[in-house]
Design an enzyme around this catalytic site. Structure first.
Site, PDB file in Angstrom:
ATOM      1  CG  ASP A 120     -15.830  -4.816  -0.932  1.00 50.58           C
ATOM      2  OD1 ASP A 120     -14.933  -4.677  -0.141  1.00 50.58           O
ATOM      3  OD2 ASP A 120     -17.091  -5.622  -0.632  1.00 50.58           O
ATOM      4  NE  ARG A 121      -8.163  -4.789  -8.129  1.00 49.10           N
ATOM      5  CZ  ARG A 121      -7.829  -6.435  -8.489  1.00 49.10           C
ATOM      6  NH1 ARG A 121      -8.620  -7.301  -8.564  1.00 49.10           N
ATOM      7  NH2 ARG A 121      -6.966  -6.040  -9.164  1.00 49.10           N
TER       8      ARG A 121
END
Length: 219
Positions: free
Chosen positions: A41-42
């Site tokens: 995930d970012r």
């Protein structure tokens, strides 16, 4: 075939380009024909594997192959023994019960780098670190697991995927690794990588086996 380990910084996408201009892999890696094996995930940091081998990419990323991953997790509050035990046994999420996990409280990792921007800490509430090892690949699973036992995740770092770790890599750095330690986790494919050689491959669980053979490359 080329396989890389990359220490993905916070707020970087696990894809090479982004139409909106957000930071992505192309800002750090300039290598054609290589693709991310799975995602991170970012708002998470740490280890991402990339490879030019399509079959290996599928083995790493597909949940059916149960490749274990280790995460360092900073949570809000002083985590309790009861919460740790719930995580070990499995917790109920909206998409079902999680598998049992290996979980332990740890001191802040000695090799930890500062995050930019740093997490928001509250003076009156402590934070604590846990290490969790899981083999499932549900969306934002670790964050949902810690929230389910009452300790929201503040910072999430993936430390290892199978036998490969991010040891020695600063954020934004990558290094080439040998594929054989990864293939050792997929017995049905061993012959594909050992054809023409009678020498046994390295032990799969020896996470340090590849360190001396890595070729460091910096941005």
């Amino acid at each position: 075939m080329t396989t890389l380990r990359f220490n993905k910084p916070y707020q970087v996408l696990s894809q090479f380009t982004d139409e909106t201009g957000r930071k992505a892999l192309a800002d750090f890696i300039d290598m054609p024909g290589i693709y991310a094996a799975g995602r991170l995930d970012r708002d998470s940091e740490g280890l991402l594997l990339l490879t030019s081998d399509g079959l290996l990419q599928n083995r790493i990323s597909h949940p059916d192959y149960k490749l274990y991953k280790i995460y360092w997790v900073q949570v809000d509050g002083q985590i309790s023994d009861q919460a740790l035990q719930k995580l070990r046994e499995g917790v109920q999420l909206k998409d079902g019960m999680t598998l049992p996990a290996q979980v332990e409280e740890i001191p802040p990792p000695a090799s930890l780098w500062p995050r930019d921007p740093p997490i928001r800490e509250r003076a009156e509430i402590p934070t604590s670190w846990i290490q969790i090892e899981i083999c499932e690949g549900r969306n934002r699973q670790v964050r949902r697991m810690t929230a389910a036992v009452g300790f929201p995740t503040l910072r999430l770092i993936r430390y290892a995927i199978g036998p490969i770790s991010l040891e020695g890599l600063n954020p934004g750095e990558y290094a080439e690794v040998e594929e054989q330690p990864l293939w050792e986790f997929f017995p049905q494919q061993k012959t594909r990588r050992s054809r023409g050689s009678n020498k046994p491959g390295p032990t799969a669980r020896d996470r340090g086996s590849n360190r001396g053979r890595e070729k460091r490359a910096r941005r």
